[in-house]
Design a protein around this motif. Structure first.
Motif, PDB file in Angstrom:
ATOM      1  N   HIS A  91       0.821  -1.210   0.000  1.00  0.00           N
ATOM      2  CA  HIS A  91       0.000   0.000   0.000  1.00  0.00           C
ATOM      3  C   HIS A  91       0.855   1.260   0.000  1.00  0.00           C
ATOM      4  O   HIS A  91       0.461   2.286  -0.547  1.00  0.00           O
ATOM      5  N   ASN A  92       1.998   1.183   0.651  1.00  0.00           N
ATOM      6  CA  ASN A  92       2.903   2.335   0.744  1.00  0.00           C
ATOM      7  C   ASN A  92       4.328   1.804   0.746  1.00  0.00           C
ATOM      8  O   ASN A  92       4.771   1.209   1.730  1.00  0.00           O
ATOM      9  N   ALA A  93       5.038   2.031  -0.349  1.00  0.00           N
ATOM     10  CA  ALA A  93       6.398   1.492  -0.486  1.00  0.00           C
ATOM     11  C   ALA A  93       7.331   2.015   0.592  1.00  0.00           C
ATOM     12  O   ALA A  93       8.379   1.414   0.857  1.00  0.00           O
ATOM     13  N   ASN A  94       6.935   3.118   1.247  1.00  0.00           N
ATOM     14  CA  ASN A  94       7.786   3.719   2.277  1.00  0.00           C
ATOM     15  C   ASN A  94       7.388   3.280   3.684  1.00  0.00           C
ATOM     16  O   ASN A  94       7.849   3.863   4.667  1.00  0.00           O
ATOM     17  N   ALA A 112      18.000 -11.830   8.145  1.00  0.00           N
ATOM     18  CA  ALA A 112      18.361 -12.356   6.824  1.00  0.00           C
ATOM     19  C   ALA A 112      17.340 -11.922   5.780  1.00  0.00           C
ATOM     20  O   ALA A 112      17.688 -11.503   4.673  1.00  0.00           O
ATOM     21  N   LEU A 113      16.061 -11.989   6.154  1.00  0.00           N
ATOM     22  CA  LEU A 113      14.991 -11.598   5.243  1.00  0.00           C
ATOM     23  C   LEU A 113      15.059 -10.121   4.894  1.00  0.00           C
ATOM     24  O   LEU A 113      14.786  -9.716   3.763  1.00  0.00           O
ATOM     25  N   LEU A 114      15.457  -9.296   5.874  1.00  0.00           N
ATOM     26  CA  LEU A 114      15.384  -7.842   5.715  1.00  0.00           C
ATOM     27  C   LEU A 114      16.730  -7.204   5.400  1.00  0.00           C
ATOM     28  O   LEU A 114      16.898  -5.999   5.535  1.00  0.00           O
ATOM     29  N   GLU A 115      17.663  -8.010   4.956  1.00  0.00           N
ATOM     30  CA  GLU A 115      19.029  -7.541   4.728  1.00  0.00           C
ATOM     31  C   GLU A 115      19.083  -6.314   3.822  1.00  0.00           C
ATOM     32  O   GLU A 115      19.909  -5.428   3.987  1.00  0.00           O
ATOM     33  N   THR A 116      18.188  -6.265   2.831  1.00  0.00           N
ATOM     34  CA  THR A 116      18.213  -5.171   1.855  1.00  0.00           C
ATOM     35  C   THR A 116      17.084  -4.168   2.060  1.00  0.00           C
ATOM     36  O   THR A 116      16.849  -3.324   1.203  1.00  0.00           O
ATOM     37  N   ASP A 117      16.388  -4.268   3.183  1.00  0.00           N
ATOM     38  CA  ASP A 117      15.255  -3.376   3.452  1.00  0.00           C
ATOM     39  C   ASP A 117      15.605  -2.463   4.623  1.00  0.00           C
ATOM     40  O   ASP A 117      15.555  -2.879   5.777  1.00  0.00           O
ATOM     41  N   ASP A 118      15.944  -1.222   4.330  1.00  0.00           N
ATOM     42  CA  ASP A 118      16.366  -0.313   5.399  1.00  0.00           C
ATOM     43  C   ASP A 118      15.183   0.358   6.088  1.00  0.00           C
ATOM     44  O   ASP A 118      15.364   1.191   6.978  1.00  0.00           O
ATOM     45  N   ARG A 119      13.963  -0.017   5.711  1.00  0.00           N
ATOM     46  CA  ARG A 119      12.770   0.556   6.343  1.00  0.00           C
ATOM     47  C   ARG A 119      12.138  -0.410   7.350  1.00  0.00           C
ATOM     48  O   ARG A 119      11.129  -0.082   7.967  1.00  0.00           O
ATOM     49  N   THR A 120      12.719  -1.604   7.461  1.00  0.00           N
ATOM     50  CA  THR A 120      12.163  -2.632   8.343  1.00  0.00           C
ATOM     51  C   THR A 120      13.284  -3.280   9.139  1.00  0.00           C
ATOM     52  O   THR A 120      14.371  -3.493   8.614  1.00  0.00           O
ATOM     53  N   THR A 121      13.000  -3.596  10.399  1.00  0.00           N
ATOM     54  CA  THR A 121      14.021  -4.239  11.223  1.00  0.00           C
ATOM     55  C   THR A 121      13.378  -5.187  12.215  1.00  0.00           C
ATOM     56  O   THR A 121      12.162  -5.142  12.443  1.00  0.00           O
ATOM     57  N   VAL A 122      14.198  -6.060  12.785  1.00  0.00           N
ATOM     58  CA  VAL A 122      13.780  -6.971  13.851  1.00  0.00           C
ATOM     59  C   VAL A 122      14.664  -6.700  15.055  1.00  0.00           C
ATOM     60  O   VAL A 122      15.893  -6.639  14.926  1.00  0.00           O
ATOM     61  N   ILE A 123      14.050  -6.526  16.212  1.00  0.00           N
ATOM     62  CA  ILE A 123      14.849  -6.340  17.418  1.00  0.00           C
ATOM     63  C   ILE A 123      14.545  -7.462  18.401  1.00  0.00           C
ATOM     64  O   ILE A 123      13.410  -7.937  18.503  1.00  0.00           O
ATOM     65  N   HIS A 124      15.587  -7.895  19.088  1.00  0.00           N
ATOM     66  CA  HIS A 124      15.454  -8.958  20.090  1.00  0.00           C
ATOM     67  C   HIS A 124      15.149  -8.297  21.425  1.00  0.00           C
ATOM     68  O   HIS A 124      16.008  -7.643  22.021  1.00  0.00           O
ATOM     69  N   GLN A 135      12.988   2.962  23.610  1.00  0.00           N
ATOM     70  CA  GLN A 135      14.255   3.680  23.499  1.00  0.00           C
ATOM     71  C   GLN A 135      15.265   2.965  22.611  1.00  0.00           C
ATOM     72  O   GLN A 135      16.375   3.473  22.426  1.00  0.00           O
ATOM     73  N   HIS A 136      14.895   1.837  22.049  1.00  0.00           N
ATOM     74  CA  HIS A 136      15.830   1.080  21.209  1.00  0.00           C
ATOM     75  C   HIS A 136      16.250   1.937  20.005  1.00  0.00           C
ATOM     76  O   HIS A 136      15.406   2.607  19.386  1.00  0.00           O
ATOM     77  N   PRO A 137      17.516   1.926  19.645  1.00  0.00           N
ATOM     78  CA  PRO A 137      17.999   2.762  18.527  1.00  0.00           C
ATOM     79  C   PRO A 137      17.245   2.527  17.224  1.00  0.00           C
ATOM     80  O   PRO A 137      16.996   3.485  16.471  1.00  0.00           O
ATOM     81  N   ASP A 138      16.867   1.287  16.940  1.00  0.00           N
ATOM     82  CA  ASP A 138      16.152   1.018  15.686  1.00  0.00           C
ATOM     83  C   ASP A 138      14.736   1.577  15.716  1.00  0.00           C
ATOM     84  O   ASP A 138      14.204   1.998  14.689  1.00  0.00           O
ATOM     85  N   VAL A 139      14.112   1.560  16.882  1.00  0.00           N
ATOM     86  CA  VAL A 139      12.792   2.180  17.016  1.00  0.00           C
ATOM     87  C   VAL A 139      12.925   3.685  16.846  1.00  0.00           C
ATOM     88  O   VAL A 139      12.127   4.327  16.145  1.00  0.00           O
ATOM     89  N   GLN A 140      13.942   4.256  17.473  1.00  0.00           N
ATOM     90  CA  GLN A 140      14.185   5.687  17.338  1.00  0.00           C
ATOM     91  C   GLN A 140      14.450   6.070  15.881  1.00  0.00           C
ATOM     92  O   GLN A 140      14.016   7.128  15.405  1.00  0.00           O
ATOM     93  N   ARG A 141      15.142   5.205  15.165  1.00  0.00           N
ATOM     94  CA  ARG A 141      15.511   5.494  13.775  1.00  0.00           C
ATOM     95  C   ARG A 141      14.329   5.385  12.815  1.00  0.00           C
ATOM     96  O   ARG A 141      14.186   6.223  11.907  1.00  0.00           O
ATOM     97  N   LEU A 142      13.477   4.400  13.036  1.00  0.00           N
ATOM     98  CA  LEU A 142      12.444   4.106  12.045  1.00  0.00           C
ATOM     99  C   LEU A 142      11.068   4.692  12.350  1.00  0.00           C
ATOM    100  O   LEU A 142      10.274   4.887  11.433  1.00  0.00           O
ATOM    101  N   ILE A 143      10.784   4.932  13.618  1.00  0.00           N
ATOM    102  CA  ILE A 143       9.426   5.329  13.998  1.00  0.00           C
ATOM    103  C   ILE A 143       9.380   6.788  14.448  1.00  0.00           C
ATOM    104  O   ILE A 143      10.093   7.189  15.361  1.00  0.00           O
ATOM    105  N   ASP A 144       8.524   7.553  13.795  1.00  0.00           N
ATOM    106  CA  ASP A 144       8.272   8.943  14.160  1.00  0.00           C
ATOM    107  C   ASP A 144       6.980   8.975  14.970  1.00  0.00           C
ATOM    108  O   ASP A 144       5.885   8.818  14.417  1.00  0.00           O
ATOM    109  N   PHE A 145       7.110   9.180  16.273  1.00  0.00           N
ATOM    110  CA  PHE A 145       5.942   9.137  17.143  1.00  0.00           C
ATOM    111  C   PHE A 145       5.102  10.410  17.087  1.00  0.00           C
ATOM    112  O   PHE A 145       4.116  10.529  17.822  1.00  0.00           O
ATOM    113  N   GLU A 146       5.478  11.315  16.203  1.00  0.00           N
ATOM    114  CA  GLU A 146       4.631  12.477  15.938  1.00  0.00           C
ATOM    115  C   GLU A 146       3.586  12.153  14.876  1.00  0.00           C
ATOM    116  O   GLU A 146       2.626  12.904  14.688  1.00  0.00           O
ATOM    117  N   GLN A 147       3.785  11.046  14.164  1.00  0.00           N
ATOM    118  CA  GLN A 147       2.864  10.593  13.131  1.00  0.00           C
ATOM    119  C   GLN A 147       2.196   9.297  13.597  1.00  0.00           C
ATOM    120  O   GLN A 147       2.716   8.600  14.466  1.00  0.00           O
TER     121      GLN A 147
END
Length: 277
Positions: A91-94, A112-124, A135-147
């Motif tokens: 629905h939204n490539a971004n 492994a699945l998301l190796e080439t997808d910089d818009r998606t991540t998995v955190i343990h 506060q996880h860095p990947d959450v901070q990087r990918l998620i804008d909590f103003e939206q």
């Protein structure tokens, strides 16, 4: 993240048992033993896994179609035929997606699945450690909590006991997201037959935790959020018409038509979508 957590192959994992029930290959003997109990001793119970997965696909599609492009999937499990980021990105490539799971196998396969997808991540991470996830860095990087941010609890909150305060976990995230954000929950319903009680007991004995809940208890998890139509209903009946003809989830069998009579097992997994006012 540097050192990858070690996998204990002798202990069953919720994510890997679920993977096995959906026909996946990323599981061990301990997981298959539990899965075989449901497949062989409780015939038809695997409908729960398929009904839940198909409902999640529809819900993500609906949220993405409404313009939501950020998703946090709690207890996401192993990658399967149609994952949250794949549905959202149709629905939204971004679309941005953060998967959260405490199983090391999920971390390894997800990365492994998301190796080439910089818009998606998995955190343990453990879902109960909400502030650490926030506060996880990947959450901070990918998620804008103003939206708007969609928070997904797909078949995961029933693995928490009451003293682990699942309602407080949901409330924490609803306090983080802005107005207009959706929250999706699917959850096991308390059963009243010998078979359903056996299924609940097996999961609780195996994992040493968990509680199936009534309709009222599940709805209470949403707190003050606005429940969207059709309310809390069995997963198979949650907006069945939303299944798109071009969905790429052919590897996940569908269970009958939108109007078929539900099996006792399909009646045990319910879902609802809510929105923050």
């Amino acid at each position: 993240m540097t050192d990858q957590p070690q996998v204990d192959q002798t202990k069953p994992s919720i994510a890997r048992v679920y993977d096995y029930l959906l026909g996946g290959k990323d599981n061990y003997a301990a997981d298959r033993e539990i899965g075989d109990f449901f497949i062989k001793d409780l015939p038809g119970s695997v409908d729960i896994a398929y009904a839940n997965r198909n409902c999640l696909v529809r819900a993500v599609g609906e949220m993405a179609a409404d313009g939501v492009y950020q998703f946090i999937d709690m207890g996401s499990g192993l990658p399967t035929a149609d994952n949250v980021h794949q549905v959202a990105q149709r629905h939204n490539a971004n679309a941005h997606v953060v998967y959260v799971d405490n199983d090391p196998i999920v971390l390894a396969h997800g990365r492994a699945l998301l190796e080439t997808d910089d818009r998606t991540t998995v955190i343990h991470a453990d879902m109960r450690e909400a502030e650490a996830i926030r506060q996880h860095p990947d959450v901070q990087r990918l998620i804008d909590f103003e939206q708007p941010v969609a928070i997904i609890f797909s078949a995961i909150l029933h693995h928490l006991n009451e003293d682990e305060k699942p309602s407080e976990i949901v409330r924490f995230w609803t306090e983080q997201i802005p107005s207009g954000s959706p929250v999706y929950i699917s959850h096991f319903l308390s059963g009243s037959t010998e078979e359903t009680q056996a299924a609940e007991a097996k999961l609780q004995t195996t994992f040493g935790r968990g509680r199936w809940r009534t309709d009222e208890e599940i709805l209470a998890l949403f707190g003050d959020l606005e429940i969207q139509d059709p309310g809390l209903v069995p997963c198979s009946q949650w907006r069945p018409a939303a299944q798109q003809d071009d969905d790429e989830d052919e590897d996940i069998p569908r269970i009958g038509s939108a109007t078929h009579e539900l099996t006792v097992w399909e009646q045990l997994i319910a879902a609802a979508l809510a929105r923050k006012p």
